[in-house]
Motif scaffolding. Structure first.
Motif, mmCIF file in Angstrom:
data_model
loop_
_atom_site.group_PDB
_atom_site.id
_atom_site.type_symbol
_atom_site.label_atom_id
_atom_site.label_comp_id
_atom_site.label_asym_id
_atom_site.label_seq_id
_atom_site.Cartn_x
_atom_site.Cartn_y
_atom_site.Cartn_z
ATOM 1 N N LYS A 151 33.678 48.028 44.528
ATOM 2 C CA LYS A 151 33.758 47.800 43.111
ATOM 3 C C LYS A 151 33.606 45.951 43.284
ATOM 4 O O LYS A 151 34.483 45.471 43.970
ATOM 5 C CB LYS A 151 34.815 48.225 42.437
ATOM 6 N N ARG A 152 33.060 45.451 42.319
ATOM 7 C CA ARG A 152 33.132 44.039 41.978
ATOM 8 C C ARG A 152 34.241 43.680 41.319
ATOM 9 O O ARG A 152 34.078 43.254 39.844
ATOM 10 C CB ARG A 152 31.889 43.382 41.744
ATOM 11 N N ILE A 153 35.468 43.799 41.628
ATOM 12 C CA ILE A 153 36.666 43.468 40.773
ATOM 13 C C ILE A 153 37.515 42.351 41.327
ATOM 14 O O ILE A 153 38.218 41.962 40.729
ATOM 15 C CB ILE A 153 37.616 44.693 40.542
ATOM 16 N N ALA A 154 36.741 41.867 42.573
ATOM 17 C CA ALA A 154 37.696 40.572 42.993
ATOM 18 C C ALA A 154 36.575 39.846 43.696
ATOM 19 O O ALA A 154 36.789 39.101 44.738
ATOM 20 C CB ALA A 154 38.863 41.135 44.223
ATOM 21 N N ASP A 155 35.612 39.361 43.285
ATOM 22 C CA ASP A 155 34.671 38.831 43.735
ATOM 23 C C ASP A 155 34.586 37.140 43.602
ATOM 24 O O ASP A 155 35.355 36.953 42.565
ATOM 25 C CB ASP A 155 33.182 39.218 43.346
ATOM 26 N N PRO A 156 34.043 36.396 43.999
ATOM 27 C CA PRO A 156 33.871 35.096 44.147
ATOM 28 C C PRO A 156 33.887 34.584 42.704
ATOM 29 O O PRO A 156 34.456 33.346 42.326
ATOM 30 C CB PRO A 156 32.920 34.410 45.080
ATOM 31 N N LYS A 157 32.788 34.894 41.687
ATOM 32 C CA LYS A 157 32.952 34.597 40.501
ATOM 33 C C LYS A 157 33.902 34.728 39.604
ATOM 34 O O LYS A 157 34.363 33.821 38.793
ATOM 35 C CB LYS A 157 31.686 35.194 39.736
ATOM 36 N N LYS A 158 34.561 35.894 39.995
ATOM 37 C CA LYS A 158 35.992 36.182 39.295
ATOM 38 C C LYS A 158 37.071 35.138 39.847
ATOM 39 O O LYS A 158 38.024 34.661 39.121
ATOM 40 C CB LYS A 158 36.397 37.727 39.475
ATOM 41 N N ILE A 159 37.025 35.069 41.043
ATOM 42 C CA ILE A 159 38.069 33.936 41.626
ATOM 43 C C ILE A 159 37.843 32.650 40.955
ATOM 44 O O ILE A 159 38.790 32.060 40.551
ATOM 45 C CB ILE A 159 37.710 33.775 43.103
ATOM 46 N N LEU A 160 36.672 32.195 40.780
ATOM 47 C CA LEU A 160 36.274 30.972 40.173
ATOM 48 C C LEU A 160 36.937 30.915 38.690
ATOM 49 O O LEU A 160 37.514 29.747 38.157
ATOM 50 C CB LEU A 160 34.888 30.495 39.917
ATOM 51 N N THR A 161 36.577 32.023 38.072
ATOM 52 C CA THR A 161 37.424 32.055 36.706
ATOM 53 C C THR A 161 38.886 32.016 36.648
ATOM 54 O O THR A 161 39.249 31.315 35.768
ATOM 55 C CB THR A 161 36.722 33.547 36.196
ATOM 56 N N VAL A 162 39.476 32.504 37.498
ATOM 57 C CA VAL A 162 40.881 32.380 37.483
ATOM 58 C C VAL A 162 41.363 30.956 37.901
ATOM 59 O O VAL A 162 41.965 30.485 37.258
ATOM 60 C CB VAL A 162 41.524 33.272 38.530
ATOM 61 N N VAL A 163 40.808 30.508 38.955
ATOM 62 C CA VAL A 163 41.201 29.159 39.359
ATOM 63 C C VAL A 163 40.713 27.862 38.422
ATOM 64 O O VAL A 163 41.342 26.991 38.195
ATOM 65 C CB VAL A 163 40.835 28.673 40.804
ATOM 66 N N ASP A 164 39.741 28.146 37.559
ATOM 67 C CA ASP A 164 39.156 27.207 36.854
ATOM 68 C C ASP A 164 40.109 27.260 35.481
ATOM 69 O O ASP A 164 40.303 26.016 34.843
ATOM 70 C CB ASP A 164 37.741 27.456 36.358
ATOM 71 N N ARG A 165 40.441 28.480 35.172
ATOM 72 C CA ARG A 165 41.174 28.436 34.004
ATOM 73 C C ARG A 165 42.755 28.247 34.012
ATOM 74 O O ARG A 165 43.497 27.693 33.135
ATOM 75 C CB ARG A 165 41.180 30.082 33.251
ATOM 76 N N ILE A 166 43.288 28.459 35.123
ATOM 77 C CA ILE A 166 44.474 28.067 35.467
ATOM 78 C C ILE A 166 44.769 27.217 36.893
ATOM 79 O O ILE A 166 45.104 27.926 37.679
ATOM 80 C CB ILE A 166 45.524 29.257 35.570
ATOM 81 N N PRO A 167 44.297 26.013 36.808
ATOM 82 C CA PRO A 167 44.195 25.148 38.097
ATOM 83 C C PRO A 167 45.377 24.961 38.842
ATOM 84 O O PRO A 167 45.396 24.571 39.901
ATOM 85 C CB PRO A 167 43.551 24.065 37.514
ATOM 86 N N GLU A 168 46.439 25.135 37.999
ATOM 87 C CA GLU A 168 47.928 24.830 38.577
ATOM 88 C C GLU A 168 48.385 25.901 39.294
ATOM 89 O O GLU A 168 49.337 26.096 39.808
ATOM 90 C CB GLU A 168 48.942 24.580 37.569
ATOM 91 N N LEU A 169 47.738 27.415 39.442
ATOM 92 C CA LEU A 169 48.143 28.416 40.002
ATOM 93 C C LEU A 169 47.593 28.286 41.478
ATOM 94 O O LEU A 169 46.661 27.776 41.895
ATOM 95 C CB LEU A 169 47.191 29.653 39.498
ATOM 96 N N LYS A 170 48.807 28.536 42.411
ATOM 97 C CA LYS A 170 48.632 28.202 43.811
ATOM 98 C C LYS A 170 48.167 29.468 44.296
ATOM 99 O O LYS A 170 48.682 30.695 44.912
ATOM 100 C CB LYS A 170 50.013 28.028 44.479
ATOM 101 N N PHE A 171 46.787 29.747 43.958
ATOM 102 C CA PHE A 171 45.826 31.074 44.338
ATOM 103 C C PHE A 171 45.415 31.004 45.896
ATOM 104 O O PHE A 171 44.702 30.021 46.060
ATOM 105 C CB PHE A 171 44.924 31.288 43.355
ATOM 106 N N ILE A 172 45.624 31.984 46.432
ATOM 107 C CA ILE A 172 45.150 32.387 47.901
ATOM 108 C C ILE A 172 44.035 33.362 47.938
ATOM 109 O O ILE A 172 44.410 34.329 47.556
ATOM 110 C CB ILE A 172 46.140 32.507 49.024
ATOM 111 N N ALA A 173 42.790 32.901 48.136
ATOM 112 C CA ALA A 173 41.843 34.116 48.252
ATOM 113 C C ALA A 173 41.794 34.429 49.784
ATOM 114 O O ALA A 173 41.461 33.452 50.699
ATOM 115 C CB ALA A 173 40.483 33.564 47.748
ATOM 116 N N THR A 174 41.965 35.519 50.076
ATOM 117 C CA THR A 174 42.350 36.187 51.232
ATOM 118 C C THR A 174 40.987 36.582 52.227
ATOM 119 O O THR A 174 39.759 36.634 51.356
ATOM 120 C CB THR A 174 43.050 37.687 51.307
ATOM 121 N N HIS A 175 40.891 36.800 53.206
ATOM 122 C CA HIS A 175 39.901 37.567 53.973
ATOM 123 C C HIS A 175 38.447 36.313 54.154
ATOM 124 O O HIS A 175 37.455 36.785 53.874
ATOM 125 C CB HIS A 175 39.464 38.863 53.720
#
Length: 266
Positions: A151-175
C-alpha cells in the motif's frame, strides 16, 4: 576514532522476543540475525565496535504504551537509546507524546503499516505538531514493508507533504528514504534536507547506485542504521565500507550526524 551509532535497531523483552521473532520471520519470510534480546544486540555491538544503538519500539495497539514506556526506562543506558512508541488511536495521543518527552527520551518510532495510518492522514497533523513542539525525533517507517501488502501509505510524496507542512519536525525517513521505492526517493527526496537512515537497503541496491544516492544527498542528513535483527550489524558496516566513500563523509554517516541530532534533543 569514529563513534558508531546504529540509528535503527529492534529488540524486545526476553519473554516477548521468544514469540515475536519467529512470528515476524514467518510474516516477512525473512531470517533474523539475532534473537531479539538486548543482551544479543549488545554482544553484536561489542563485536563490531558500535557505541550506541537506537531501539525502535512499535506500539501495535493503544494499550501497549505504558508497557513500552516502562521497558524503555528499564533498558536505557549509555549504549542503549530507546525510542518509545504510542498508537495514533490512543484516547489522548498528544499527552502520551508529552509523557515520552517528560521521561527524557530523545525520540519516538512510528510505523504506518503496524499502526494503521497513512502519513498524510488528517488525524496525524496534531500528533506531528506535538512531536515537533516537544523537540522529539520521529523515526518513521517509510516505503513498503516486507510483511504487508504493498500500500502507498508511506511513499516519498507523502513524506514531502509532512516535511513541507511541518519543517521543524525532526523526521527520519527510514530504509534509505522509502523501502523498495528508491526510484521515487531519487526523484523526490535526494538533495532535500531530510534525514534518511540506510537500514535494510544497502544489500538490496547495486553498490554503484547506493554510492551515487549517498553522494546526491546532503551529507549532514544521512544516518547509519541496520534494522537489526533483520540485518547483521557486521554485514551492514561492511556494505557501507565497500562503497569507497570519503572517510570524512563515512564518519558523518556512521556517527557524527547521529550524535549531533541526539545532542539537539537534550
Amino acid at each position: 576514532m569514529t563513534h558508531i551509532i546504529d540509528f535503527h535497531t529492534h529488540a524486545f523483552p526476553d519473554q516477548v522476543a521468544e514469540r515475536a521473532i519467529p512470528a515476524l520471520e514467518q510474516a516477512g519470510q525473512v531470517t533474523a540475525q539475532l534473537d531479539g534480546r538486548i543482551s544479543s544486540l549488545l554482544a553484536s555491538m561489542d563485536e563490531v565496535g558500535i557505541e550506541k544503538s537506537i531501539i525502535c519500539s512499535i506500539a501495535t495497539n493503544p494499550k501497549q504504551f505504558d508497557s513500552i514506556l516502562s521497558w524503555s526506562k528499564d533498558i536505557r543506558s549509555r549504549r542503549i537509546v530507546p525510542f518509545p512508541s504510542f498508537h495514533p488511536e490512543a484516547p489522548n495521543p498528544c499527552a502520551q507524546i508529552s509523557a515520552i518527552r517528560k521521561a527524557e527520551f530523545a525520540g519516538i518510532k512510528m510505523h504506518p503499516f503496524y499502526q494503521n495510518f497513512s502519513l498524510d492522514d488528517e488525524r496525524m497533523w496534531p500528533l506531528y505538531e506535538r512531536i515537533a513542539a516537544e523537540g522529539l525525533i520521529l523515526v518513521m517507517h517509510t516505503g513498503f514493508d516486507i510483511g504487508f501488502p504493498r500500500k502507498r501509505i508511506a511513499d516519498p510524496k507523502k513524506i514531502l507533504t509532512v516535511v513541507d507542512r511541518i519543517p521543524e519536525l525532526k523526521f527520519i525517513a527510514t530504509h534509505f528514504g522509502a523501502w523498495d521505492l528508491w526510484d521515487e526517493v531519487e526523484a523526490l527526496l535526494l538533495g532535500r534536507p531530510i534525514y534518511l537512515d540506510l537500514s535494510y537497503a544497502l544489500h538490496l541496491l547495486p553498490e554503484e547506485r547506493a554510492r551515487d544516492m549517498i553522494l546526491a544527498h546532503p551529507e549532514e542528513y544521512l544516518l547509519f542504521g541496520t534494522d537489526s535483527p533483520w540485518a547483521g550489524q557486521k554485514e551492514v558496516l561492511a556494505q557501507l565500507s565497500g562503497l569507497g566513500l570519503d572517510k570524512a563523509l563515512e564518519d558523518k554517516i556512521l556517527g557524527g550526524n547521529a550524535a549531533r541530532l541526539l545532542a539537539g534533543t537534550a
